[in-house]
Write a protein that holds these residues in place. Structure first.
Motif, PDB file in Angstrom:
ATOM      1  N   SER A 112       0.856  -1.139   0.172  1.00 15.90           N
ATOM      2  CA  SER A 112       0.025  -0.175  -0.002  1.00 15.90           C
ATOM      3  C   SER A 112       0.833   1.321  -0.060  1.00 15.90           C
ATOM      4  O   SER A 112       1.947   1.475   0.639  1.00 15.90           O
ATOM      5  CB  SER A 112      -0.954   0.026   1.265  1.00 15.90           C
ATOM      6  OG  SER A 112      -0.289   0.050   2.317  1.00 15.90           O
ATOM      7  N   GLU A 113       0.467   2.211  -0.724  1.00 15.04           N
ATOM      8  CA  GLU A 113       0.974   3.431  -0.766  1.00 15.04           C
ATOM      9  C   GLU A 113       0.086   4.338  -0.856  1.00 15.04           C
ATOM     10  O   GLU A 113      -1.032   4.459  -1.178  1.00 15.04           O
ATOM     11  CB  GLU A 113       2.067   3.557  -1.936  1.00 15.04           C
ATOM     12  CG  GLU A 113       1.400   3.113  -3.408  1.00 15.04           C
ATOM     13  CD  GLU A 113       2.252   2.919  -4.473  1.00 15.04           C
ATOM     14  OE1 GLU A 113       3.363   3.072  -4.461  1.00 15.04           O
ATOM     15  OE2 GLU A 113       1.715   2.367  -5.535  1.00 15.04           O
ATOM     16  N   THR A 114       0.564   5.714  -0.524  1.00 15.08           N
ATOM     17  CA  THR A 114      -0.223   7.076  -0.533  1.00 15.08           C
ATOM     18  C   THR A 114      -0.519   7.229  -2.415  1.00 15.08           C
ATOM     19  O   THR A 114       0.381   6.997  -3.022  1.00 15.08           O
ATOM     20  CB  THR A 114       0.247   8.048  -0.040  1.00 15.08           C
ATOM     21  OG1 THR A 114       1.483   8.373  -0.341  1.00 15.08           O
ATOM     22  CG2 THR A 114       0.161   7.965   1.639  1.00 15.08           C
ATOM     23  N   ASP A 115      -1.555   8.296  -2.541  1.00 15.56           N
ATOM     24  CA  ASP A 115      -1.756   8.669  -3.627  1.00 15.56           C
ATOM     25  C   ASP A 115      -0.832   9.469  -4.382  1.00 15.56           C
ATOM     26  O   ASP A 115      -0.131   9.242  -5.533  1.00 15.56           O
ATOM     27  CB  ASP A 115      -3.104   9.659  -3.765  1.00 15.56           C
ATOM     28  CG  ASP A 115      -4.543   8.695  -3.576  1.00 15.56           C
ATOM     29  OD1 ASP A 115      -4.301   7.538  -3.927  1.00 15.56           O
ATOM     30  OD2 ASP A 115      -5.093   9.372  -2.929  1.00 15.56           O
ATOM     31  N   ARG A 116       0.128  10.128  -3.825  1.00 11.11           N
ATOM     32  CA  ARG A 116       1.030  11.078  -4.241  1.00 11.11           C
ATOM     33  C   ARG A 116       2.730  10.781  -3.612  1.00 11.11           C
ATOM     34  O   ARG A 116       3.325  11.491  -3.858  1.00 11.11           O
ATOM     35  CB  ARG A 116       0.794  12.530  -3.966  1.00 11.11           C
ATOM     36  CG  ARG A 116      -0.400  12.858  -4.652  1.00 11.11           C
ATOM     37  CD  ARG A 116      -0.579  14.619  -4.876  1.00 11.11           C
ATOM     38  NE  ARG A 116      -1.802  14.897  -5.562  1.00 11.11           N
ATOM     39  CZ  ARG A 116      -2.847  15.554  -5.131  1.00 11.11           C
ATOM     40  NH1 ARG A 116      -2.741  15.984  -3.853  1.00 11.11           N
ATOM     41  NH2 ARG A 116      -3.673  15.785  -5.953  1.00 11.11           N
ATOM     42  N   ASN A 117       2.489   9.486  -3.247  1.00  7.67           N
ATOM     43  CA  ASN A 117       3.803   8.837  -2.657  1.00  7.67           C
ATOM     44  C   ASN A 117       4.443   9.902  -1.509  1.00  7.67           C
ATOM     45  O   ASN A 117       5.665  10.051  -1.532  1.00  7.67           O
ATOM     46  CB  ASN A 117       4.821   8.528  -3.580  1.00  7.67           C
ATOM     47  CG  ASN A 117       4.408   7.507  -4.451  1.00  7.67           C
ATOM     48  OD1 ASN A 117       3.654   6.584  -4.124  1.00  7.67           O
ATOM     49  ND2 ASN A 117       4.882   7.581  -5.793  1.00  7.67           N
ATOM     50  N   TRP A 118       3.736  10.203  -0.745  1.00  8.77           N
ATOM     51  CA  TRP A 118       4.076  11.251   0.450  1.00  8.77           C
ATOM     52  C   TRP A 118       4.575  10.446   1.429  1.00  8.77           C
ATOM     53  O   TRP A 118       5.401  11.389   2.150  1.00  8.77           O
ATOM     54  CB  TRP A 118       3.056  12.213   0.979  1.00  8.77           C
ATOM     55  CG  TRP A 118       2.610  13.268   0.105  1.00  8.77           C
ATOM     56  CD1 TRP A 118       3.075  13.341  -1.096  1.00  8.77           C
ATOM     57  CD2 TRP A 118       1.466  14.225   0.209  1.00  8.77           C
ATOM     58  NE1 TRP A 118       2.314  14.447  -1.926  1.00  8.77           N
ATOM     59  CE2 TRP A 118       1.288  14.919  -0.984  1.00  8.77           C
ATOM     60  CE3 TRP A 118       0.634  14.412   1.316  1.00  8.77           C
ATOM     61  CZ2 TRP A 118       0.679  15.986  -0.958  1.00  8.77           C
ATOM     62  CZ3 TRP A 118      -0.174  15.259   1.024  1.00  8.77           C
ATOM     63  CH2 TRP A 118      -0.120  16.166   0.109  1.00  8.77           C
ATOM     64  N   THR A 119       4.452   9.202   1.816  1.00  9.20           N
ATOM     65  CA  THR A 119       4.876   8.432   2.609  1.00  9.20           C
ATOM     66  C   THR A 119       5.709   7.221   2.157  1.00  9.20           C
ATOM     67  O   THR A 119       5.219   6.865   0.767  1.00  9.20           O
ATOM     68  CB  THR A 119       3.909   7.866   3.951  1.00  9.20           C
ATOM     69  OG1 THR A 119       2.872   7.323   3.158  1.00  9.20           O
ATOM     70  CG2 THR A 119       3.397   9.391   4.520  1.00  9.20           C
ATOM     71  N   PRO A 121       6.004   3.480   1.097  1.00 15.98           N
ATOM     72  CA  PRO A 121       4.845   2.294   1.143  1.00 15.98           C
ATOM     73  C   PRO A 121       5.058   1.416   2.340  1.00 15.98           C
ATOM     74  O   PRO A 121       6.049   1.189   2.884  1.00 15.98           O
ATOM     75  CB  PRO A 121       5.414   1.489  -0.258  1.00 15.98           C
ATOM     76  CG  PRO A 121       6.364   2.667  -0.760  1.00 15.98           C
ATOM     77  CD  PRO A 121       6.940   3.482  -0.009  1.00 15.98           C
ATOM     78  N   LYS A 122       3.849   0.652   2.440  1.00 14.56           N
ATOM     79  CA  LYS A 122       3.707  -0.296   3.391  1.00 14.56           C
ATOM     80  C   LYS A 122       3.771  -1.763   2.936  1.00 14.56           C
ATOM     81  O   LYS A 122       2.849  -1.801   1.912  1.00 14.56           O
ATOM     82  CB  LYS A 122       2.700  -0.220   4.168  1.00 14.56           C
ATOM     83  CG  LYS A 122       3.047   1.395   5.313  1.00 14.56           C
ATOM     84  CD  LYS A 122       1.862   1.580   6.221  1.00 14.56           C
ATOM     85  CE  LYS A 122       2.122   2.881   6.815  1.00 14.56           C
ATOM     86  NZ  LYS A 122       0.995   3.045   7.605  1.00 14.56           N
ATOM     87  N   GLU A 160      -2.938  -1.709  -3.444  1.00 16.85           N
ATOM     88  CA  GLU A 160      -4.126  -0.983  -3.111  1.00 16.85           C
ATOM     89  C   GLU A 160      -4.576  -0.268  -4.235  1.00 16.85           C
ATOM     90  O   GLU A 160      -5.728  -0.092  -4.689  1.00 16.85           O
ATOM     91  CB  GLU A 160      -3.755  -0.028  -2.059  1.00 16.85           C
ATOM     92  CG  GLU A 160      -4.731   0.534  -1.140  1.00 16.85           C
ATOM     93  CD  GLU A 160      -4.469   1.062   0.042  1.00 16.85           C
ATOM     94  OE1 GLU A 160      -4.049   2.286  -0.034  1.00 16.85           O
ATOM     95  OE2 GLU A 160      -4.367   0.400   1.014  1.00 16.85           O
ATOM     96  N   HIS A 161      -3.866   0.374  -5.202  1.00 14.54           N
ATOM     97  CA  HIS A 161      -3.903   0.963  -6.424  1.00 14.54           C
ATOM     98  C   HIS A 161      -3.635   0.209  -7.579  1.00 14.54           C
ATOM     99  O   HIS A 161      -2.472   0.125  -7.964  1.00 14.54           O
ATOM    100  CB  HIS A 161      -3.280   2.367  -6.493  1.00 14.54           C
ATOM    101  CG  HIS A 161      -3.440   3.173  -5.267  1.00 14.54           C
ATOM    102  ND1 HIS A 161      -4.650   3.804  -5.145  1.00 14.54           N
ATOM    103  CD2 HIS A 161      -2.782   3.705  -4.204  1.00 14.54           C
ATOM    104  CE1 HIS A 161      -4.615   4.727  -4.182  1.00 14.54           C
ATOM    105  NE2 HIS A 161      -3.319   4.541  -3.695  1.00 14.54           N
TER     106      HIS A 161
END
Length: 164
Positions: A112-119, A121-122, A160-161
């Motif tokens: 899982s990663e955020t939409d704009r890769n701010w954090t 990934p897990k 996730e995406h």
């Protein structure tokens, strides 16, 4: 740092955070900081501003404590062992502090990663009600290496995406 070792019956992933400062270098930085602050505090004490001394002691003590904690946390290691029947995750500093085992059959790996890769990934291992995150201390480049290593071991990665 991600290191994959394949043996005949099992594969071992060793995960550890990047370390730019050794323990010896950290001790030198702490000693220099303590010396500089205490020399200044003692000089102010001789001038008559003795109230500076306790605050300098607290400052130095807090600096040393935090520097020790941060440097020690860079020696954390996570060892993920993949057998034919189970996945074992061991974690600790200098010795095993925790160990969890989940069956390999039915285990899915979620990325899982955020939409704009701010954090960062897990990567999480899911098996029914058991969820186990691996490599939470890795940076983005090492997480990509971990993902590639898991794909090399034959695990399908669920994203996730899905469109990325």
């Amino acid at each position: 740092m991600v290191k994959l070792e394949k043996r005949s019956t099992q594969s071992i992933l060793t995960l550890s955070p990047n370390r730019s400062l050794t323990w010896t270098e950290a001790k030198w930085i702490m000693a220099i900081m303590v010396a500089v602050v205490m020399i200044i505090a003692i000089a102010w004490t001789f001038v008559g501003a003795w109230i500076v001394l306790p605050f300098a002691g607290v400052e130095v003590g807090l600096f040393v404590l935090l520097m020790y904690k941060v440097t020690r946390s860079t020696y954390l290691k996570q060892i993920v062992t993949f057998d034919d029947e189970q996945i074992r995750v061991e974690m600790g500093i200098n010795r095993r502090l925790s160990s969890q085992t989940i069956p390999r059959l039915g285990t899915d790996i979620f990325y899982s990663e955020t939409d704009r890769n701010w954090t960062t990934p897990k990567i999480t291992l899911h098996n029914g009600s058991t969820r186990l995150q691996i490599g939470e201390f890795l940076n983005s480049e090492d997480m990509a290496l971990l993902r590639e290593s898991l794909e090399e071991l034959g695990f399908p990665i669920c994203r996730e995406h899905w469109w990325k």
